[in-house]
Design a protein around this motif. Sequence first.
Motif, PDB file in Angstrom:
ATOM      1  N   ILE A 214      -6.428  13.784  -1.442  1.00 48.31           N
ATOM      2  CA  ILE A 214      -5.519  12.647  -1.343  1.00 48.31           C
ATOM      3  C   ILE A 214      -5.695  12.030   0.039  1.00 48.31           C
ATOM      4  N   VAL A 215      -6.216  10.802   0.071  1.00 48.84           N
ATOM      5  CA  VAL A 215      -6.458  10.136   1.361  1.00 48.84           C
ATOM      6  C   VAL A 215      -5.841   8.737   1.434  1.00 48.84           C
ATOM      7  N   ILE A 216      -5.103   8.349   0.404  1.00 49.57           N
ATOM      8  CA  ILE A 216      -4.451   7.045   0.480  1.00 49.57           C
ATOM      9  C   ILE A 216      -3.407   7.035   1.597  1.00 49.57           C
ATOM     10  N   ASP A 217      -2.905   8.216   1.953  1.00 45.66           N
ATOM     11  CA  ASP A 217      -1.958   8.298   3.070  1.00 45.66           C
ATOM     12  C   ASP A 217      -2.639   7.960   4.402  1.00 45.66           C
ATOM     13  N   GLU A 218      -3.922   8.281   4.530  1.00 43.34           N
ATOM     14  CA  GLU A 218      -4.679   7.868   5.726  1.00 43.34           C
ATOM     15  C   GLU A 218      -4.809   6.351   5.781  1.00 43.34           C
ATOM     16  N   LEU A 219      -5.020   5.738   4.635  1.00 40.84           N
ATOM     17  CA  LEU A 219      -5.091   4.275   4.576  1.00 40.84           C
ATOM     18  C   LEU A 219      -3.794   3.684   5.123  1.00 40.84           C
ATOM     19  N   SER A 220      -2.682   4.201   4.676  1.00 41.99           N
ATOM     20  CA  SER A 220      -1.383   3.711   5.112  1.00 41.99           C
ATOM     21  C   SER A 220      -1.184   3.887   6.612  1.00 41.99           C
ATOM     22  N   GLY A 221      -1.377   5.104   7.101  1.00 40.21           N
ATOM     23  CA  GLY A 221      -1.151   5.386   8.516  1.00 40.21           C
ATOM     24  C   GLY A 221      -2.090   4.631   9.435  1.00 40.21           C
ATOM     25  N   GLN A 222      -3.360   4.559   9.052  1.00 42.90           N
ATOM     26  CA  GLN A 222      -4.340   3.864   9.892  1.00 42.90           C
ATOM     27  C   GLN A 222      -4.035   2.371   9.938  1.00 42.90           C
ATOM     28  N   LEU A 223      -3.597   1.788   8.819  1.00 43.40           N
ATOM     29  CA  LEU A 223      -3.223   0.371   8.821  1.00 43.40           C
ATOM     30  C   LEU A 223      -2.029   0.122   9.738  1.00 43.40           C
ATOM     31  N   ILE A 224      -1.059   1.022   9.717  1.00 47.79           N
ATOM     32  CA  ILE A 224       0.100   0.895  10.602  1.00 47.79           C
ATOM     33  C   ILE A 224      -0.349   0.901  12.058  1.00 47.79           C
ATOM     34  N   SER A 225      -1.296   1.774  12.380  1.00 47.70           N
ATOM     35  CA  SER A 225      -1.778   1.850  13.769  1.00 47.70           C
ATOM     36  C   SER A 225      -2.440   0.554  14.214  1.00 47.70           C
TER      37      SER A 225
ATOM     38  N   ILE B 237       0.839  -1.204   0.000  1.00 49.30           N
ATOM     39  CA  ILE B 237       0.000   0.000   0.000  1.00 49.30           C
ATOM     40  C   ILE B 237       0.874   1.254   0.000  1.00 49.30           C
ATOM     41  N   ASN B 238       1.950   1.248   0.768  1.00 47.19           N
ATOM     42  CA  ASN B 238       2.836   2.420   0.815  1.00 47.19           C
ATOM     43  C   ASN B 238       3.522   2.675  -0.517  1.00 47.19           C
ATOM     44  N   ILE B 239       3.904   1.622  -1.209  1.00 44.03           N
ATOM     45  CA  ILE B 239       4.519   1.793  -2.533  1.00 44.03           C
ATOM     46  C   ILE B 239       3.504   2.384  -3.506  1.00 44.03           C
ATOM     47  N   ILE B 240       2.320   1.812  -3.523  1.00 42.37           N
ATOM     48  CA  ILE B 240       1.262   2.333  -4.389  1.00 42.37           C
ATOM     49  C   ILE B 240       0.929   3.776  -4.005  1.00 42.37           C
ATOM     50  N   ALA B 241       0.849   4.035  -2.703  1.00 34.03           N
ATOM     51  CA  ALA B 241       0.525   5.380  -2.223  1.00 34.03           C
ATOM     52  C   ALA B 241       1.560   6.385  -2.708  1.00 34.03           C
ATOM     53  N   PHE B 242       2.834   6.061  -2.555  1.00 36.82           N
ATOM     54  CA  PHE B 242       3.884   6.993  -2.969  1.00 36.82           C
ATOM     55  C   PHE B 242       3.747   7.370  -4.434  1.00 36.82           C
ATOM     56  N   PHE B 243       3.615   6.373  -5.298  1.00 31.81           N
ATOM     57  CA  PHE B 243       3.572   6.661  -6.732  1.00 31.81           C
ATOM     58  C   PHE B 243       2.264   7.332  -7.155  1.00 31.81           C
ATOM     59  N   SER B 244       1.149   6.960  -6.554  1.00 29.08           N
ATOM     60  CA  SER B 244      -0.110   7.628  -6.917  1.00 29.08           C
ATOM     61  C   SER B 244      -0.116   9.076  -6.414  1.00 29.08           C
ATOM     62  N   ILE B 245       0.456   9.316  -5.230  1.00 33.83           N
ATOM     63  CA  ILE B 245       0.543  10.689  -4.713  1.00 33.83           C
ATOM     64  C   ILE B 245       1.479  11.516  -5.590  1.00 33.83           C
ATOM     65  N   LYS B 246       2.616  10.951  -5.954  1.00 34.03           N
ATOM     66  CA  LYS B 246       3.565  11.666  -6.818  1.00 34.03           C
ATOM     67  C   LYS B 246       2.901  12.058  -8.134  1.00 34.03           C
ATOM     68  N   PHE B 247       2.215  11.124  -8.740  1.00 35.12           N
ATOM     69  CA  PHE B 247       1.533  11.394  -9.997  1.00 35.12           C
ATOM     70  C   PHE B 247       0.470  12.476  -9.799  1.00 35.12           C
TER      71      PHE B 247
END
Length: 166
Positions: A83-94, A60-70
């Motif tokens: 942009i909320v894919i970063d919330e997906l990443s952080g919430q999953l980590i928690s 998810i973090n790899i996909i998030a990085f490239f989709s956010i960059k784009f």
Amino acid sequence: MKNKYSFSIYNILIYIAELYPLGRSKFAPGTVASFFTILLGYFLLLNLSLNELIIFIIFINIIAFFSIKFYLDKKNVNDPKEIVIDELSGQLISLLTLPILNIQINFTSLLLAFLTFRFFDITKIGLKKIEKISGPWGVLLDDVFAGIYSFIIQYLFWKYFYNELG
């Protein structure tokens, strides 16, 4: 004539960054995405091993990085609320605290993960320098670290405080 709903790679990456339609929510898109992630996380926690969950989060973090960059490159913006894919990443980590400590997955444990993550994500306590990083790293890392801070608070709660209550 070009169809505005065509499924080009451009649209797919924009939709991924927005977790379409969550990022377009009129009410607190970050909170909506975090709530969605708690629901998704419930399913993942019940069906994946800890190692599989970690691999999923890395993916998810790899996909998030490239989709956010784009998204940032194409829309020429800094950190839009869509942009909320970063919330997906952080919430999953928690949520990693639960399988690591073998905590029962229930309303209380999921609520604590949600509230602690949202607290750090919204207040940015300890995250202000990270948030100032430009580009996709800045967008993604403040939520990754909010997830890590949430993980630490939950870990301390479940490991030390909760045992004292029971």
